[in-house]
Design a protein around this motif. Sequence first.
Motif, short mmCIF file in Angstrom:
data_model
loop_
_atom_site.label_atom_id
_atom_site.label_comp_id
_atom_site.label_asym_id
_atom_site.label_seq_id
_atom_site.Cartn_x
_atom_site.Cartn_y
_atom_site.Cartn_z
N GLY A 183 0.82 -1.26 -0.04
CA GLY A 183 -0.05 0.02 -0.12
C GLY A 183 0.75 1.34 0.14
O GLY A 183 1.21 1.66 1.07
N GLY A 184 1.11 1.80 -1.23
CA GLY A 184 1.89 3.04 -1.27
C GLY A 184 2.45 3.09 -2.57
O GLY A 184 2.67 2.11 -3.34
N LEU A 185 3.29 4.14 -2.91
CA LEU A 185 3.94 4.30 -4.24
C LEU A 185 5.43 3.81 -3.95
O LEU A 185 6.37 4.08 -3.07
CB LEU A 185 4.12 5.67 -4.34
CG LEU A 185 2.91 6.67 -4.84
CD1 LEU A 185 2.99 8.15 -4.75
CD2 LEU A 185 2.08 6.18 -6.10
N THR B 209 5.33 7.07 0.14
CA THR B 209 6.30 6.01 -0.68
C THR B 209 6.82 5.00 0.06
O THR B 209 6.98 4.89 1.29
CB THR B 209 7.36 6.85 -1.08
OG1 THR B 209 8.19 7.38 -0.18
CG2 THR B 209 6.88 8.11 -1.85
N LEU B 210 7.25 3.75 -0.64
CA LEU B 210 7.81 2.56 0.13
C LEU B 210 9.15 2.35 -0.58
O LEU B 210 9.27 2.30 -2.01
CB LEU B 210 6.91 1.53 -0.02
CG LEU B 210 5.89 1.41 0.65
CD1 LEU B 210 4.75 0.36 0.28
CD2 LEU B 210 5.85 1.40 2.40
N ASN B 211 10.26 2.19 0.40
CA ASN B 211 11.56 1.78 -0.59
C ASN B 211 11.56 0.50 -0.81
O ASN B 211 11.39 -0.58 -0.15
CB ASN B 211 12.50 1.96 0.69
CG ASN B 211 14.10 1.74 0.07
OD1 ASN B 211 14.27 1.01 -1.03
ND2 ASN B 211 15.11 2.27 0.99
N ASP C 113 2.47 -0.90 4.59
CA ASP C 113 1.54 0.14 4.28
C ASP C 113 1.90 1.55 4.62
O ASP C 113 2.05 2.02 5.83
CB ASP C 113 0.32 -0.18 5.47
CG ASP C 113 -0.76 0.71 5.41
OD1 ASP C 113 -0.81 1.61 4.48
OD2 ASP C 113 -1.68 0.32 6.29
N ALA C 114 1.96 2.52 3.67
CA ALA C 114 2.35 3.74 3.73
C ALA C 114 0.99 4.58 3.76
O ALA C 114 1.31 5.84 3.62
CB ALA C 114 3.39 4.08 2.64
N LEU C 115 0.05 3.95 3.56
CA LEU C 115 -1.27 4.76 3.41
C LEU C 115 -1.93 4.81 4.81
O LEU C 115 -2.43 6.11 5.29
CB LEU C 115 -2.18 4.19 2.59
CG LEU C 115 -1.57 3.86 1.16
CD1 LEU C 115 -2.50 3.10 0.42
CD2 LEU C 115 -1.20 5.38 0.56
N SER C 116 -1.88 3.92 5.58
CA SER C 116 -2.63 4.23 6.97
C SER C 116 -1.44 3.90 8.09
O SER C 116 -2.03 4.22 9.17
CB SER C 116 -3.66 2.89 7.22
OG SER C 116 -3.02 1.75 7.25
N GLY C 117 -0.15 3.60 7.80
CA GLY C 117 0.87 3.81 8.70
C GLY C 117 0.96 2.58 9.49
O GLY C 117 1.70 2.37 10.16
N ALA D 241 7.11 7.49 -10.61
CA ALA D 241 7.59 8.54 -11.44
C ALA D 241 6.49 9.33 -11.99
O ALA D 241 6.59 10.64 -12.02
CB ALA D 241 8.49 7.84 -12.51
N MET D 242 5.57 8.80 -12.34
CA MET D 242 4.47 9.37 -12.91
C MET D 242 3.60 10.39 -11.97
O MET D 242 3.26 11.59 -12.39
CB MET D 242 3.18 8.37 -13.14
CG MET D 242 1.95 8.97 -13.96
SD MET D 242 0.88 7.89 -14.59
CE MET D 242 0.13 7.11 -12.90
N VAL D 243 3.35 9.76 -10.69
CA VAL D 243 2.81 10.65 -9.73
C VAL D 243 3.82 11.68 -9.22
O VAL D 243 3.08 12.95 -9.25
CB VAL D 243 2.56 9.74 -8.31
CG1 VAL D 243 1.96 10.55 -7.10
CG2 VAL D 243 1.29 8.82 -8.69
#
Length: 241
Positions: free
Chosen positions: A183-185, A209-211, A234-238, A193-195
């Motif tokens: 969950g994340g870019l 973002t996620l590594n 999950d980089a969206l809800s933490g 890159a697009m976002v």
Amino acid sequence: MTTPTTALIVGVGPGLGLSMARRFGSAGHRVALISRTGERHEAYRRELADHGIDSVAYTADVTDSARLRAVLADIAAHNRIELAYYGPAMPLQPGPITEMDGATARAAFSFLWPAIDMVNAVLPPMREHGRGALLFAGGLSSVLPMPALGALALAAAALRNYAITLNAALAEHGVYAGTLTIGGLVERGDIHAMVTANPAQFGSAAGRTLNPDVIADAAWEMYRSRDRTEQIFDALSGNTA
């Protein structure tokens, strides 16, 4: 002389796919890459070679079933595949689930069928040798309601269930299956890159973002320890589990 085992990366891109190739290649596996076009293969292989990793690359759009099956058969015939990773981007744009029709739902599942084709190609020799691993990358909508993603959530949930059920079926045969729920870019990836190139349209990517190297390291630990079938990023809800 022992023939090196191969890590198969289906749907390689500059983000997570390439990180997976580096991580498993650095552990001594040869790497076989599959992507939709061959335009970036030379760069991928050069980067892997800089890390001492031997690789081959094939061109196949996963939605072209005949071509994908032919490529998978060729790879399986010439390599002992230890790991098969499935991680292409989903083929559809998201849309509200309340506006989804049957045709849209069926189209979303075109993301699932190539995963099954991959398994059909690599699983028989894995079972014969009594070892091997299957890893799949899916979306957070498979575990967290995300109505805006519509049919993509259905396909993500199906892929997740397929991976987990495969693991239950194959454990006694020495073959492992697991899923990376993302969950994340993913940084360095095409969607990232697009976002980031269009913040006015997509908003800021900060905190979302996620590594991919971190995800690939976790995938390696899942492969090595086989103590869980899922890792959530999950980089969206933490939340990370």
